[in-house]
Scaffold this active site. Structure first.
Site, PDB file in Angstrom:
ATOM      1  N   ASP A  99       0.830  -1.204   0.000  1.00 36.38           N
ATOM      2  CA  ASP A  99       0.000   0.000   0.000  1.00 36.38           C
ATOM      3  C   ASP A  99       0.863   1.253   0.000  1.00 36.38           C
ATOM      4  OD1 ASP A  99      -2.167  -1.633   0.047  1.00 36.38           O
ATOM      5  OD2 ASP A  99      -2.727  -1.234   2.123  1.00 36.38           O
TER       6      ASP A  99
ATOM      7  N   ASP B 167       0.785   4.199  -2.714  1.00 36.63           N
ATOM      8  CA  ASP B 167       0.558   5.598  -2.335  1.00 36.63           C
ATOM      9  C   ASP B 167       1.667   6.501  -2.871  1.00 36.63           C
ATOM     10  OD1 ASP B 167      -1.726   4.859  -1.016  1.00 36.63           O
ATOM     11  OD2 ASP B 167      -0.807   4.818   0.969  1.00 36.63           O
TER      12      ASP B 167
ATOM     13  N   GLU C  42     -23.844 -18.024 -11.136  1.00 38.36           N
ATOM     14  CA  GLU C  42     -23.064 -16.997 -10.456  1.00 38.36           C
ATOM     15  C   GLU C  42     -23.666 -16.781  -9.073  1.00 38.36           C
ATOM     16  OE1 GLU C  42     -22.630 -13.408 -13.077  1.00 38.36           O
ATOM     17  OE2 GLU C  42     -23.793 -14.675 -14.445  1.00 38.36           O
TER      18      GLU C  42
ATOM     19  N   LYS D 233     -25.385 -14.861  -6.191  1.00 42.81           N
ATOM     20  CA  LYS D 233     -26.314 -13.729  -6.193  1.00 42.81           C
ATOM     21  C   LYS D 233     -25.844 -12.709  -5.159  1.00 42.81           C
ATOM     22  CE  LYS D 233     -31.179 -12.436  -6.009  1.00 42.81           C
ATOM     23  NZ  LYS D 233     -30.951 -11.293  -5.111  1.00 42.81           N
TER      24      LYS D 233
ATOM     25  N   ASP E 244     -25.635  -9.561  -2.872  1.00 38.13           N
ATOM     26  CA  ASP E 244     -26.684  -8.817  -2.178  1.00 38.13           C
ATOM     27  C   ASP E 244     -26.329  -7.335  -2.195  1.00 38.13           C
ATOM     28  OD1 ASP E 244     -29.050  -8.532  -0.892  1.00 38.13           O
ATOM     29  OD2 ASP E 244     -28.350  -9.191   1.074  1.00 38.13           O
TER      30      ASP E 244
ATOM     31  N   TYR F 150     -19.198  -5.578  -9.479  1.00 39.52           N
ATOM     32  CA  TYR F 150     -18.997  -6.835 -10.186  1.00 39.52           C
ATOM     33  C   TYR F 150     -19.850  -6.820 -11.453  1.00 39.52           C
ATOM     34  CZ  TYR F 150     -16.731  -8.869  -6.069  1.00 39.52           C
ATOM     35  OH  TYR F 150     -15.874  -9.143  -5.031  1.00 39.52           O
TER      36      TYR F 150
ATOM     37  N   LYS G 161     -28.537 -18.665 -15.216  1.00 38.60           N
ATOM     38  CA  LYS G 161     -28.916 -18.075 -16.501  1.00 38.60           C
ATOM     39  C   LYS G 161     -28.679 -19.076 -17.623  1.00 38.60           C
ATOM     40  CE  LYS G 161     -27.362 -13.505 -14.960  1.00 38.60           C
ATOM     41  NZ  LYS G 161     -26.261 -12.530 -15.048  1.00 38.60           N
TER      42      LYS G 161
ATOM     43  N   LYS H  88     -32.912 -18.671  -3.973  1.00 39.48           N
ATOM     44  CA  LYS H  88     -32.673 -17.979  -2.705  1.00 39.48           C
ATOM     45  C   LYS H  88     -32.380 -18.986  -1.600  1.00 39.48           C
ATOM     46  CE  LYS H  88     -33.062 -14.094  -2.237  1.00 39.48           C
ATOM     47  NZ  LYS H  88     -34.162 -13.131  -2.172  1.00 39.48           N
TER      48      LYS H  88
ATOM     49  N   CYS I 195     -14.066   0.152  31.710  1.00 33.61           N
ATOM     50  CA  CYS I 195     -13.758  -0.463  30.413  1.00 33.61           C
ATOM     51  C   CYS I 195     -13.011  -1.777  30.637  1.00 33.61           C
ATOM     52  CB  CYS I 195     -12.908   0.490  29.569  1.00 33.61           C
ATOM     53  SG  CYS I 195     -12.310  -0.243  28.024  1.00 33.61           S
TER      54      CYS I 195
ATOM     55  N   CYS J 275      -9.155  -1.141  29.003  1.00 39.09           N
ATOM     56  CA  CYS J 275      -8.162  -0.206  29.555  1.00 39.09           C
ATOM     57  C   CYS J 275      -8.429   0.194  31.000  1.00 39.09           C
ATOM     58  CB  CYS J 275      -8.060   1.045  28.681  1.00 39.09           C
ATOM     59  SG  CYS J 275      -9.519   2.122  28.768  1.00 39.09           S
TER      60      CYS J 275
ATOM     61  N   CYS K 150     -16.485   3.799  26.337  1.00 41.32           N
ATOM     62  CA  CYS K 150     -15.176   4.151  26.884  1.00 41.32           C
ATOM     63  C   CYS K 150     -14.712   5.376  26.112  1.00 41.32           C
ATOM     64  CB  CYS K 150     -14.186   3.003  26.683  1.00 41.32           C
ATOM     65  SG  CYS K 150     -12.471   3.455  27.067  1.00 41.32           S
TER      66      CYS K 150
ATOM     67  N   CYS L  17      -7.415   4.032  24.313  1.00 40.47           N
ATOM     68  CA  CYS L  17      -7.782   2.658  24.680  1.00 40.47           C
ATOM     69  C   CYS L  17      -7.313   1.722  23.567  1.00 40.47           C
ATOM     70  CB  CYS L  17      -9.287   2.546  24.870  1.00 40.47           C
ATOM     71  SG  CYS L  17      -9.861   0.852  25.192  1.00 40.47           S
TER      72      CYS L  17
END
Length: 689
Positions: free
Chosen positions: A33, A37, A114, A116, A118, A233, A300, A324, A419, A422, A437, A442
């Site tokens: 990463d 960057d 494929e 499904k 959500d 997708y 399909k 489903k 807590c 901590c 907290c 913490c």
């Protein structure tokens, strides 16, 4: 203009697009990463030096432009229809029989399966450019016939290509102008993070990722959409007038993948009904391990020619169906109730359950949300409960089961007074259901605290993203926000210590070049004004605007820390809940200790107090359209520094609407309500009075 610079910029863009595709399209990154960057910062720097070379499809332009006032309605190339559902093997077998009968005895039937997803349906339109194709428009499903133009928001989705090179188009056998239909989803990890952020702002949590994705894509500010980390997708490739580009659905999916779109990797071409059921059973077993929600399988007919022959009913295609999954539920016993501390400090009771199999997964814990939910359920430790895993990601207790086979428990749960992580005192604000907290350091909430502190609108420490911050915490380099100001280049670039018993390798946190840049950013952040420091402390309900008002009202961190609730409430826009949250924050000794460490580090702890003689004191403004010289941010800052406030909507309480070019519906509403309308010159005149 040097041709070498132009080529350098374009080569850099192609490199970034390549790594975006690997990361967001294939989940197979080749670089860290931090290195990604670094590439992006280099491109931003070159484009800043040569703004005439900035193009709409540059990776730096995913978030751009001003917030919209609404979404235009656009007709779809062909209707985006829903699918009929089946809920059992028998119902699916009936559908398969109908397909085969309609296709004819000699038809060779093949299906493409494929998962499904959500989420929500989306149509993306690409238009030919000099170098390939570029994203021209993104439309929601809407009513199926007419959708909303959400192009600005779609551009922020990293798995949506802003441009596709001619080479990729040729490989995918796609024309320059085409349409892609697919599903926008919110990954479960992003869903959890969004809900934590909403709870920290006193907002209600979203019920499930699908609702969250739908709400996000219709947000009028692209910057907010970008933070939510949606995914796209693809599943259909069409001509601009809505005709299938390929004669087989399986071929269309491969083409979209070749073009750089994310396509569900679990797709499969199937011939027999038995293999169809085997696929569905495997999908149901995997649904808990995907990182995103699925609620079934889409089947399909593979052949586009056969799809045309089968046609449509009034609302759905006959050549596709959604199987489903059944609701996932079970009955088990609550062995204990423990408390977890979230990244925003919220304490959440969690039921420890006798492990039970639900939908192929062993469930041993379920959220109880808060004290009110426990009271509503009438839950006692030892009770038998009904547990469900439906559209919501986290298993939840639906009800207590009480009959002769399931006797009641006997022990009542009480929230702790400190807590569990901590040891700080916990607080419960009057009128709210959650215990919290408020110790910003913490360990349970430190990752989120650091990411917020370093973010662009707060202390703007570029380079401190989640990957780097996580490594800083895991390596022990940072145990508090204040520890950021004890880091140096050598510490940042040093080898991470490893336990010889478990690992012999040594990882570098970041390279020396990135380490120097992060160190410079940390040093620069010390110069940020007081209101940014206040915003960075993560005080509940204290956002960017409130932090600025507090800094201008009190003029110093010390004055604010000493202010009683009554004095805090006298600040414009600070009500009882906000005042109480501020007081609770500074009453926690660990937070006071952190503030003192930041003072010693050299952060800004004073501000110029706002003058109170301005004629704009207490007036409400609404900005609409584009002003000739002032950006919306500049105009907002000038109004607020003079004591006014800027609202996002026009009402009878609005004092002025500042209208520029292409002013939208807000200007019409202002005229209807008789609200005063001024242009930029009129605003500047008001500011000088």
């Amino acid at each position: 203009m040097s041709k070498a610079v132009e080529k350098q910029i374009e080569d850099l863009r192609e490199t970034i697009r390549h790594h975006e595709y690997l990361y967001y399209g294939l989940d197979a990154p080749e670089i860290s990463d931090a290195d990604f960057d670094l590439l992006m910062r280099e491109l931003k720097s070159l484009e800043a030096e040569h703004p005439e070379l900035i193009t709409p499809d540059s990776p730096t332009q995913r978030v751009g432009g001003k917030p919209k006032e609404g979404f235009a309605k656009v007709a779809h190339s062909r209707p985006m229809l829903s699918l009929d559902n089946v809920n059992s093997e028998d119902e699916l077998r009936d559908w398969d029989r109908r397909v085969r009968e309609a296709a004819g005895a000699n038809a060779d039937i093949g299906y493409v399966c494929e998962y499904k997803l959500d989420g929500l349906s989306m149509a993306l339109h690409y238009e030919q450019s000099s170098s390939g194709s570029v994203l021209a428009r993104g439309l929601t499903r809407g009513d199926g016939t007419i959708g909303e133009d959400v192009t600005g928001n779609v551009r922020t989705i990293r798995s949506v290509p802003l441009s596709i090179s001619a080479t990729r188009l040729k490989k995918a056998k796609l024309p320059g102008n085409f349409e892609v239909r697919g599903e926008v989803v919110m990954p479960i990890k992003a869903f959890f993070k969004m809900n934590e952020e909403r709870e920290s702002q006193g907002l209600s949590a979203a019920a499930n990722p699908r609702n969250a994705a739908a709400g996000t894509i219709r947000t009028l500010e692209p910057n907010i959409v970008a933070q939510r980390r949606l995914d796209f997708y693809g599943y259909f490739a069409l001509t601009p007038d809505g005709v299938n580009l390929f004669e087989e659905q399986s071929e269309a999916l491969e083409a979209l993948s070749d073009a750089g779109f994310r396509v569900n990797p679990h797709r499969e071409a199937i011939k027999s009904f038995d293999k169809l059921m085997e696929y569905i059973n495997r999908a149901e077993e995997k649904r808990n391990d995907l990182g995103y929600e699925i609620d079934g399988v889409v089947v399909k007919v593979d052949s586009a020619q056969l799809q045309r022959r089968l046609g449509y009913t009034g609302r759905a295609p006959r050549w596709a169906v959604a199987y489903k999954f059944t609701a996932r539920a079970g009955v088990t016993q609550v062995e204990d109730v423990r408390v977890q501390v979230g990244r925003t400090g919220k304490l959440t009771p969690v039921a420890v359950l006798t492990p039970v199999q639900i939908g192929g997964t062993t469930v041993g814990r379920a959220t109880l949300h808060n004290a009110d939910e426990i009271e509503r359920l009438g839950l006692l430790i030892g009770d038998y409960v009904s547990v469900e895993r439906g559209g919501d990601v986290i298993p939840k207790i639906v009800s207590v089961v009480e009959d002769k086979d399931h006797p009641r428990g006997h022990k009542k749960f009480h929230f702790p007074t400190h807590c569990p992580v901590c040891g700080s005192d916990i607080v419960k604000t009057e009128g709210e259901v959650d215990y919290r907290c408020v110790n910003i350091d913490c360990p349970a909430r430190l990752l989120e605290s650091l990411l917020h502190f370093a973010s662009r609108k707060v202390m703007n420490i570029e380079g401190l993203g989640e990957a780097v911050v996580t490594q800083l915490l895991e390596s022990g380099r940072v145990r508090s926000i204040a520890d950021l100001y004890h880091l140096d280049v050598e510490t940042l670039a040093a080898e991470k210590k490893t336990d010889k018993k478990t690992s012999t390798g040594k990882d570098i946190l970041v390279g020396e070049l990135v380490a120097r840049q992060i160190f410079a950013e940390i040093e620069q952040s010390k110069k940020n004004p007081l209101h940014r420091v206040l915003f960075g402390l993560g005080i509940r309900f204290v956002g960017e605007r409130t932090a600025q008002l507090l800094a201008e009202e009190f003029g110093s961190m010390d004055a604010l820390m000493a202010a009683p609730v009554e004095e805090l409430e006298r600040v414009n826009e600070v009500g009882p809940r906000v005042a109480q949250a501020i007081r609770e924050f500074f009453d926690e000794e660990k937070n006071v200790a952190l503030v003192e460490k930041l003072r010693k580090a050299g952060l800004t702890f004073t501000a110029e107090k706002r003058r109170k003689s301005s004629e704009l004191e207490g007036l409400t403004f609404v900005l609409t359209g584009t002003l000739p010289n002032l950006s919306r941010e500049d105009a907002k800052a000038k109004i607020e520094s003079a004591g006014g406030r800027v609202s996002g909507s026009v009402s009878k309480k609005t004092n002025y609407v500042v209208a520029g070019e292409e002013a939208g519906s807000k200007l019409d509403k202002a005229r209807d309500l008789g609200v005063k309308v001024v242009d930029e010159a009129g605003l500047l005149d008001l500011l000088t009075k």
